[in-house]
Design a protein around this motif. Sequence first.
Motif, PDB file in Angstrom:
ATOM      1  N   VAL A 233      -3.761   7.289 -38.139  1.00 38.86           N
ATOM      2  CA  VAL A 233      -2.704   6.945 -37.189  1.00 38.86           C
ATOM      3  C   VAL A 233      -1.939   5.706 -37.621  1.00 38.86           C
ATOM      4  O   VAL A 233      -0.701   5.714 -37.734  1.00 38.86           O
ATOM      5  N   GLU A 234      -2.661   4.613 -37.852  1.00 36.27           N
ATOM      6  CA  GLU A 234      -1.979   3.354 -38.186  1.00 36.27           C
ATOM      7  C   GLU A 234      -1.230   3.428 -39.515  1.00 36.27           C
ATOM      8  O   GLU A 234      -0.058   3.039 -39.596  1.00 36.27           O
ATOM      9  N   PRO A 235      -1.845   3.934 -40.600  1.00 38.35           N
ATOM     10  CA  PRO A 235      -1.083   4.033 -41.845  1.00 38.35           C
ATOM     11  C   PRO A 235       0.093   4.993 -41.756  1.00 38.35           C
ATOM     12  O   PRO A 235       1.133   4.753 -42.379  1.00 38.35           O
ATOM     13  N   MET A 236      -0.015   6.064 -40.973  1.00 40.42           N
ATOM     14  CA  MET A 236       1.123   6.970 -40.804  1.00 40.42           C
ATOM     15  C   MET A 236       2.267   6.242 -40.113  1.00 40.42           C
ATOM     16  O   MET A 236       3.429   6.359 -40.525  1.00 40.42           O
ATOM     17  N   ALA A 237       1.954   5.469 -39.079  1.00 40.99           N
ATOM     18  CA  ALA A 237       3.004   4.710 -38.390  1.00 40.99           C
ATOM     19  C   ALA A 237       3.658   3.714 -39.344  1.00 40.99           C
ATOM     20  O   ALA A 237       4.884   3.579 -39.378  1.00 40.99           O
ATOM     21  N   ARG A 238       2.837   3.030 -40.137  1.00 35.51           N
ATOM     22  CA  ARG A 238       3.383   2.054 -41.076  1.00 35.51           C
ATOM     23  C   ARG A 238       4.280   2.722 -42.118  1.00 35.51           C
ATOM     24  O   ARG A 238       5.360   2.223 -42.443  1.00 35.51           O
ATOM     25  N   ALA A 239       3.835   3.856 -42.641  1.00 35.88           N
ATOM     26  CA  ALA A 239       4.619   4.558 -43.650  1.00 35.88           C
ATOM     27  C   ALA A 239       5.920   5.100 -43.066  1.00 35.88           C
ATOM     28  O   ALA A 239       6.980   5.067 -43.712  1.00 35.88           O
ATOM     29  N   LEU A 240       5.885   5.595 -41.841  1.00 33.30           N
ATOM     30  CA  LEU A 240       7.098   6.107 -41.190  1.00 33.30           C
ATOM     31  C   LEU A 240       8.107   4.986 -40.945  1.00 33.30           C
ATOM     32  O   LEU A 240       9.314   5.160 -41.177  1.00 33.30           O
ATOM     33  N   MET A 241       7.624   3.846 -40.489  1.00 30.07           N
ATOM     34  CA  MET A 241       8.542   2.737 -40.212  1.00 30.07           C
ATOM     35  C   MET A 241       9.167   2.201 -41.497  1.00 30.07           C
ATOM     36  O   MET A 241      10.356   1.889 -41.541  1.00 30.07           O
ATOM     37  N   GLU A 242       8.381   2.110 -42.552  1.00 33.78           N
ATOM     38  CA  GLU A 242       8.928   1.634 -43.817  1.00 33.78           C
ATOM     39  C   GLU A 242       9.963   2.611 -44.359  1.00 33.78           C
ATOM     40  O   GLU A 242      11.030   2.217 -44.832  1.00 33.78           O
ATOM     41  N   ALA A 243       9.661   3.913 -44.274  1.00 32.14           N
ATOM     42  CA  ALA A 243      10.599   4.915 -44.749  1.00 32.14           C
ATOM     43  C   ALA A 243      11.878   4.900 -43.927  1.00 32.14           C
ATOM     44  O   ALA A 243      12.988   5.037 -44.460  1.00 32.14           O
ATOM     45  N   ALA A 244      11.753   4.735 -42.618  1.00 35.08           N
ATOM     46  CA  ALA A 244      12.930   4.690 -41.752  1.00 35.08           C
ATOM     47  C   ALA A 244      13.838   3.538 -42.129  1.00 35.08           C
ATOM     48  O   ALA A 244      15.064   3.691 -42.267  1.00 35.08           O
ATOM     49  N   THR A 245      13.260   2.361 -42.320  1.00 35.84           N
ATOM     50  CA  THR A 245      14.051   1.198 -42.707  1.00 35.84           C
ATOM     51  C   THR A 245      14.747   1.425 -44.039  1.00 35.84           C
ATOM     52  O   THR A 245      15.922   1.079 -44.217  1.00 35.84           O
ATOM     53  N   TRP A 246      14.033   2.028 -44.978  1.00 30.52           N
ATOM     54  CA  TRP A 246      14.581   2.261 -46.316  1.00 30.52           C
ATOM     55  C   TRP A 246      15.841   3.129 -46.281  1.00 30.52           C
ATOM     56  O   TRP A 246      16.794   2.876 -47.003  1.00 30.52           O
ATOM     57  N   VAL A 247      15.840   4.147 -45.423  1.00 28.25           N
ATOM     58  CA  VAL A 247      16.986   5.068 -45.389  1.00 28.25           C
ATOM     59  C   VAL A 247      18.001   4.682 -44.320  1.00 28.25           C
ATOM     60  O   VAL A 247      18.926   5.447 -44.030  1.00 28.25           O
ATOM     61  N   GLY A 248      17.852   3.498 -43.712  1.00 29.72           N
ATOM     62  CA  GLY A 248      18.856   3.019 -42.776  1.00 29.72           C
ATOM     63  C   GLY A 248      18.688   3.484 -41.350  1.00 29.72           C
ATOM     64  O   GLY A 248      19.642   3.436 -40.554  1.00 29.72           O
ATOM     65  N   CYS A 249      17.483   3.922 -40.983  1.00 30.55           N
ATOM     66  CA  CYS A 249      17.211   4.294 -39.593  1.00 30.55           C
ATOM     67  C   CYS A 249      16.581   3.109 -38.863  1.00 30.55           C
ATOM     68  O   CYS A 249      15.886   2.294 -39.466  1.00 30.55           O
ATOM     69  N   ASP A 250      16.825   3.036 -37.556  1.00 36.32           N
ATOM     70  CA  ASP A 250      16.264   1.917 -36.790  1.00 36.32           C
ATOM     71  C   ASP A 250      15.230   2.354 -35.764  1.00 36.32           C
ATOM     72  O   ASP A 250      14.752   1.532 -34.975  1.00 36.32           O
ATOM     73  N   SER A 251      14.878   3.634 -35.757  1.00 34.82           N
ATOM     74  CA  SER A 251      13.844   4.102 -34.832  1.00 34.82           C
ATOM     75  C   SER A 251      13.194   5.363 -35.398  1.00 34.82           C
ATOM     76  O   SER A 251      13.743   6.028 -36.273  1.00 34.82           O
ATOM     77  N   VAL A 252      12.009   5.660 -34.866  1.00 32.02           N
ATOM     78  CA  VAL A 252      11.260   6.851 -35.265  1.00 32.02           C
ATOM     79  C   VAL A 252      10.893   7.622 -34.010  1.00 32.02           C
ATOM     80  O   VAL A 252      10.405   7.042 -33.030  1.00 32.02           O
ATOM     81  N   ARG A 253      11.142   8.920 -34.031  1.00 28.67           N
ATOM     82  CA  ARG A 253      10.757   9.771 -32.899  1.00 28.67           C
ATOM     83  C   ARG A 253       9.770  10.837 -33.375  1.00 28.67           C
ATOM     84  O   ARG A 253      10.004  11.512 -34.370  1.00 28.67           O
ATOM     85  N   VAL A 254       8.667  10.954 -32.646  1.00 27.91           N
ATOM     86  CA  VAL A 254       7.634  11.930 -32.977  1.00 27.91           C
ATOM     87  C   VAL A 254       7.819  13.163 -32.100  1.00 27.91           C
ATOM     88  O   VAL A 254       7.898  13.049 -30.870  1.00 27.91           O
ATOM     89  N   GLU A 255       7.891  14.325 -32.727  1.00 26.02           N
ATOM     90  CA  GLU A 255       8.048  15.560 -31.950  1.00 26.02           C
ATOM     91  C   GLU A 255       6.714  16.278 -31.736  1.00 26.02           C
ATOM     92  O   GLU A 255       6.364  16.608 -30.610  1.00 26.02           O
ATOM     93  N   ARG A 256       5.978  16.549 -32.816  1.00 26.96           N
ATOM     94  CA  ARG A 256       4.717  17.283 -32.678  1.00 26.96           C
ATOM     95  C   ARG A 256       3.644  16.639 -33.550  1.00 26.96           C
ATOM     96  O   ARG A 256       3.921  16.182 -34.657  1.00 26.96           O
ATOM     97  N   VAL A 257       2.428  16.638 -33.027  1.00 35.12           N
ATOM     98  CA  VAL A 257       1.272  16.155 -33.781  1.00 35.12           C
ATOM     99  C   VAL A 257       0.218  17.246 -33.733  1.00 35.12           C
ATOM    100  O   VAL A 257      -0.004  17.853 -32.672  1.00 35.12           O
ATOM    101  N   ASN A 258      -0.429  17.502 -34.847  1.00 34.55           N
ATOM    102  CA  ASN A 258      -1.412  18.589 -34.888  1.00 34.55           C
ATOM    103  C   ASN A 258      -2.598  18.330 -33.974  1.00 34.55           C
ATOM    104  O   ASN A 258      -3.240  19.270 -33.496  1.00 34.55           O
TER     105      ASN A 258
END
Length: 387
Positions: free
Chosen positions: A349-374
């Motif tokens: 959970v924590e590393p996925m959140a960290r990786a998503l936030m870093e990727a979002a910042t890299w591509v110019g996004c300012d938020s992350v929205r989760v739709e589905r989790v297995n």
Amino acid sequence: MTSLPRPAIELSADEARRIALRAQGFLGAPDRRSGVRGILRHLGAVQLDTISVLARSHELIPYARLGAVGRDTVEAAYWTETHAFEYWSHAACILPVEEWPHFAFRRRAYRSRPHWHHDLPDGAYDQVIKQLRAEGPLTATELGGAKNKGEWWDWSESKIAVERALMYGEVVCTERRSWKRVYDLAERAIPDALLHDDLSDPECLRRLVRLAGEALGVGTRADIADYHRLKGEQFDAVVADSGLVPVTVQGWDKPAWADPKALDTTPRGRHRTTLLSPFDSLIWERARTERIFGFTHRLEAYVPKPKRIHGYFAMPLLAGGRLLGRVDPAREGATLVARQVTLDTPKAVEPMARALMEAATWVGCDSVRVERVNRPELTAALVRALT
């Protein structure tokens, strides 16, 4: 058939995994001074692909190792000052220009048997060469059009001709412009000292086997041959003289070879937490990925949507030297959308959140929205970690 020498070195499965991670640039401090060009030289090949979700795969490769390097910086590193060329390696790949002589074996093979069997009218090949010589670097569109009006493979005469010239080595792809190949004459694009096919097939193969072994750290015959899409018998013919050393790995049911430099020191250092392109060389070979990480990796972009399990462009999560899950990302304006998140363990959970936030910042996004989790019971924890 001669018997293989008995390996003197035995590695545990964990040692092999850590050697592989370090060899691919995911364990220890990244070489930021060498930057993107250093990554390319170290890996020996960076795969290209048409799919662009967060970014194109050749951008994701250095990002995964270096962090948020500017995307313009990535393109400039590849395509300026004659540092690289595009050719057929593992697939269509960006390759360090100094390796041009070592693909002479493949150019010779293509000249004796073209890869694509399109008909080509007399004079069409020579016309493309003449036009490039007169006008300088051109795309297929500028050469007269890339396609006829038929299906995807219904190439125009000029496209067939220039792709054949690319395979033969008379023409080089020197950059991608709006994803179109830009072609130039090899005599202009490749430095004079490198512009030759003097090396024999065994010399080329020996070099590529050694490079693949260094890039992988440790691998089986199939692992190492697959890196530059060599045949098994080509690997067999040169491995004894490649400089790689035979080893055994606990739990591996096939012989293996390692880069001797990788065996000199114990892999240590900080693990990178990141999302991987499905075309990252760490996970190119599916059987190797399952053997090293216990992780089944399959690109589902070409799987019918109802049959997809993890999503169109599911990106594996690397954290702590393990593959702990994956996410199928998309972009909606300034929001990175995690359409399908697969978490193999609550620890992801924590590393996925960290990786998503870093990727979002890299591509110019300012938020992350989760739709589905297995695992729905982990959704709230993931959302909290993202905020």
